[in-house]
Write a protein that holds these residues in place. Structure first.
Motif, PDB file in Angstrom:
ATOM      1  N   ASP A  65       0.947  -1.135   0.496  1.00 39.14           N
ATOM      2  CA  ASP A  65       0.004   0.410  -0.311  1.00 39.14           C
ATOM      3  C   ASP A  65       0.855   1.479   0.303  1.00 39.14           C
ATOM      4  O   ASP A  65       0.337   2.258  -0.401  1.00 39.14           O
ATOM      5  N   GLY A  66       1.965   1.675   0.952  1.00 40.69           N
ATOM      6  CA  GLY A  66       2.825   2.295   1.272  1.00 40.69           C
ATOM      7  C   GLY A  66       3.344   2.953  -0.630  1.00 40.69           C
ATOM      8  O   GLY A  66       3.080   3.826  -0.958  1.00 40.69           O
ATOM      9  N   ILE A  67       4.317   1.742  -0.962  1.00 40.67           N
ATOM     10  CA  ILE A  67       4.629   1.712  -2.178  1.00 40.67           C
ATOM     11  C   ILE A  67       2.910   2.433  -3.659  1.00 40.67           C
ATOM     12  O   ILE A  67       3.805   3.441  -3.892  1.00 40.67           O
ATOM     13  N   LYS A  68       2.281   2.393  -3.280  1.00 40.12           N
ATOM     14  CA  LYS A  68       1.204   2.131  -4.422  1.00 40.12           C
ATOM     15  C   LYS A  68       0.882   4.323  -3.901  1.00 40.12           C
ATOM     16  O   LYS A  68       0.897   4.568  -4.710  1.00 40.12           O
ATOM     17  N   LEU A  69       0.556   4.457  -3.345  1.00 43.07           N
ATOM     18  CA  LEU A  69       0.546   5.520  -2.544  1.00 43.07           C
ATOM     19  C   LEU A  69       1.853   6.381  -2.900  1.00 43.07           C
ATOM     20  O   LEU A  69       1.279   7.665  -3.135  1.00 43.07           O
TER      21      LEU A  69
END
Lengths: 132, 100, 166, 362
Positions: free
Chosen positions: D72-76
């Motif tokens: 999720d962090g990388i996507k954001l």
């Protein structure tokens, strides 16, 4: 004493430059293709109409008044509570009863204020309009 | 010397507050000037109580200044909003009903 | 060599004065409201340097967490936000400055000329408990009157802010 | 209570100057506790919600979906970050910063163990309340700066609910100061040895623990009190216009706030690292700190599980019910608790319920 607040200052500094750092490093990874439609404010897809700053009614403000008066009261009660335990657990002297009386007087007056706001229905969020 | 540093800061805040009170024609900006003046006097109290008498009386005065500033801000802003409702502008010039 | 403490002290002193200048001279009223945060916070830091940590905590709690939110609510309610930047009339600036600057001159003259009798080695009783006990035995009456003052302010402000009655 | 930086400073026999250890302790606590917890909390939240709704939840990324929050962090980070033209550029960028500063600076006083605390200020409780008001300020700033009807109204509503729930939360914490006689969290935790947790100190403090927990939940806009994200009324509340990493910063601040609430609740009411039958004197010096750290962390995680459990079981409050609950029930109740606790302290000379029972026998 100053050393503790040096920690606080450093924490604020670290938190302060944490946000721009992350956003700056993200800038290289992020696509950036802004075109005008994308940059309009979001209104569930409709055309944004009129100005955003619409008129509110006053019940927000009466809430802020209640908040600040009780916040000030809490700020003033802090010192009383600090010395209450040492005074009370020492001995059942007249001093502790007096301190209790002062505390009750202070808190009682402001409970009166809360009761006033309750009776005058300032606490309701949706105010039934009193038809004169 | 330390005391001079704090006194000059509170003097500057005090004068900026008076400039805001006399110059701005927006009622809420005037109230911000009043807050600056109150803060300047609070700083003065605490600075003097530390450097000239090493006692805590100044801090208690600063506490009461903050309490009174909060009560005053609540009532003054309620007045400004009531004035805004009756004359739909927060400009000082429009408050001339008593003049004529 | 100026050690780190005085650098921080001078920085927050300058921040207080410069954000106060911004509060006065910014045209958009909401910008001056937000620059008031910097003034109040740097004053709290100055209080900490004056070893008045309880006053610093109360200053941040009441000013930044209370009075500033009150100002923002008042700005929201009085439609001050839509006007991007109100034109500041410079006609009244001259008298205001003419009054304020000599006053500042007098202040600075008094500050730097009089020799204040300073306490040599300052040993303040640290800690909030000594402040509390002083508050409750010497300043008990103002403490109790403060609650009556707050009650009066509460009732008055609620009466004024009650919509409906003209 | 010794702060972490002095402890590390003495550990290395004062070779390096102290301010390096100050920065080290802050970065250590931030990047070893706050950020992993905030990331892991998103994963935990989805697992718990899945468990409550009898489904599996994320299990694709990594074993049992443990690496989900990193994905999720990388996507954001990779998402585009839009700043609407009509918005106010300066304050649009400053709002998440104020919210992050407000919620991270609350980590300074949380006591994880005897020597693992960044700085044990002696105005601890007042400091927590003061920094809490920065978060409300950031919400209003974010709502106003994005020049969008919904986000402004959402910002105002959530600010109204946040500030009105600050009163019962502050009064409940005041009860703790009344009982422990000092504002610094070090002293508050030290006085809760063995059986006299503040929770069981007297019946009124037991009630004010629940008052604090409920109003602190509302202060962080968690269900059942999350008005800004109320899908039925406002699109996204005050963070409608934020996208990509800026949006994630608001959620990072929210999860950090939840951690702070659970940590303050454990330190103030549940005795920090004190467990009834455990006496730290007869435990080896090396084992003490990790043991205290683990006990505090388990208490925080248990409270965090309760927070998430509430989110997925209770329906959401309407705004008028929300504010009615605060001003008509929680605030008068917490005033009553303040009066009754001070009466209890007066009659029993400040002794706790456990102290009185022991008094009978000894």
């Amino acid at each position: 004493m100053l050393l503790d607040y040096f920690h606080v200052l450093m924490m604020i500094l670290v938190a302060g430059c944490f946000v721009p750092l992350i956003l700056f490093f993200g800038k290289f990874l992020r696509p950036s293709k802004p075109y005008s439609e994308k940059l309009t404010t979001y209104e569930c897809g409709e055309e944004p109409v009129g100005n955003a700053w619409i008129q509110f009614n006053l019940r927000f403000y009466s809430l802020a008044i209640l908040f600040i008066i009780f916040e000030v009261e809490i700020a003033l009660i802090f010192p009383v509570f600090l010395i209450y335990k040492d005074q009370v657990s020492a001995s059942f002297s007249l001093g502790s009863v007096l301190l209790f009386g002062e505390l009750i007087f202070f808190v009682g007056i402001l409970i009166l204020g809360l009761a006033y706001a309750w009776v005058k229905r300032d606490l309701d969020w949706i105010r039934s309009v009193r038809i004169q | 010397m330390e005391l001079h540093f704090y006194l000059t800061i509170s003097a500057c805040l005090f004068t900026l507050g008076t400039i805001a009170i006399f110059w701005r024609n927006n009622l809420i900006a005037i109230l911000m000037g009043v807050e600056l003046v109150l803060n300047a006097s609070g700083l003065n109290f605490v600075a003097f109580s530390k450097y000239t008498s090493a006692s805590l009386h100044g801090q208690i005065f600063a506490l009461f200044i903050i309490v009174i500033a909060a009560a005053e801000a609540a009532v003054a802003l309620a007045l400004v909003l009531r004035f805004y409702q009756s004359s739909s502008s927060v400009d000082v010039e429009t408050a001339n009903k008593l003049r004529h | 060599m100026i050690d780190f403490k005085t650098i921080v002290l001078i920085f927050f002193g300058a921040l207080a004065v410069s954000s106060a200048v911004l509060v006065v001279f910014l045209r958009n009223i909401v910008y001056s409201a937000f620059s008031l945060i910097a003034t109040f916070f740097s004053l709290a830091v100055l209080f900490i340097f004056l070893s008045a940590e309880f006053v610093a905590g109360v200053q941040v709690l009441i000013y930044v967490g209370g009075i500033l939110i009150l100002f923002l609510f008042a700005l929201m309610l009085s439609q001050q936000l839509s006007q991007k930047a109100v034109k500041l009339s410079s006609t009244k600036l001259l008298p205001a400055v003419l009054l304020a600057l000599p006053m500042l001159g007098i202040f600075l003259f008094v500050i730097y000329q009089t020799d204040w009798e300073l306490v040599q080695n300052i040993q303040m009783e640290e800690g909030v408990a000594s402040l509390a006990s002083l508050l409750l035995d010497k300043y008990l009456l103002p403490f109790e009157l403060a609650s009556i003052l707050l009650l009066g302010a509460l009732v008055g402000a609620l009466l004024l802010a009650r919509p409906g009655e003209k | 209570m010794e702060s972490l930086s002095i402890f590390l400073h003495n550990l290395t026999q004062q070779t390096l100057p102290l301010w390096i250890f100050v920065l080290l302790s802050i970065v250590l606590i931030l990047f070893l506790i706050t950020l992993p917890f905030a990331g892991f909390a998103t994963y935990l939240e989805r697992k718990v919600s899945a468990d409550i709704q009898a489904r599996i939840g994320p299990n694709r990324v990594g074993p049992y979906g443990l690496l989900q929050f990193i994905a999720d962090g990388i996507k954001l980070i990779l998402k585009e970050d839009i700043i609407p033209t009509a918005s106010d550029k300066i304050f649009f960028r400053m709002a998440p910063m104020i919210v992050i500063i407000g919620s991270f600076s609350m980590f300074v006083i949380i006591p994880f163990a005897q020597k693992i605390v960044i700085a044990d200020l002696n105005i601890g409780v007042l400091y927590i309340l003061a920094m809490g008001s920065f978060v409300a300020l950031g919400t209003i700033m974010g709502g106003w700066a994005s020049n969008n009807k919904w986000s402004l109204l959402g910002g105002m509503r959530s600010a109204a609910s946040v500030i009105s729930y600050e009163i019962p939360a502050a009064l409940a914490l005041l009860n703790v100061i009344l009982v422990s006689g000092s504002m610094s969290f070090g002293h508050i935790v030290d006085q809760q040895k063995f059986f006299n947790w503040n929770l069981f100190h007297n019946p009124f403090l037991f009630i004010s623990f629940f008052i604090y927990f409920i109003s602190a939940l509302a202060e962080v806009n968690r269900t059942p009190f999350d008005i800004p994200e109320a899908d039925s009324e406002l699109v996204g509340g005050y963070h409608t216009e934020y996208s990509g990493m800026r949006f994630a910063l608001f959620f990072l601040a929210e999860y950090a706030d939840i951690f702070v609430i659970c940590a303050v609740a454990t330190a103030a009411f549940l005795g920090g690292w004190h467990v009834p039958f455990l006496n730290y004197e007869n435990i080896a010096e090396g084992v003490q700190l990790p043991l205290q750290f683990i006990i505090t962390l388990t208490k925080i995680l248990v409270l965090f599980y309760v927070v998430m459990w509430l989110r997925w079981t209770l329906p959401r409050y309407r705004v008028d019910q929300l504010l009615g609950l605060c001003w008509k029930f929680l605030t008068p109740l917490s005033f009553l608790m303040v009066i009754l606790t001070s009466m209890w302290m007066l009659c029993f000379g400040g002794r706790s319920f456990y102290g009185i029972i022991i008094g009978f026998f000894s």
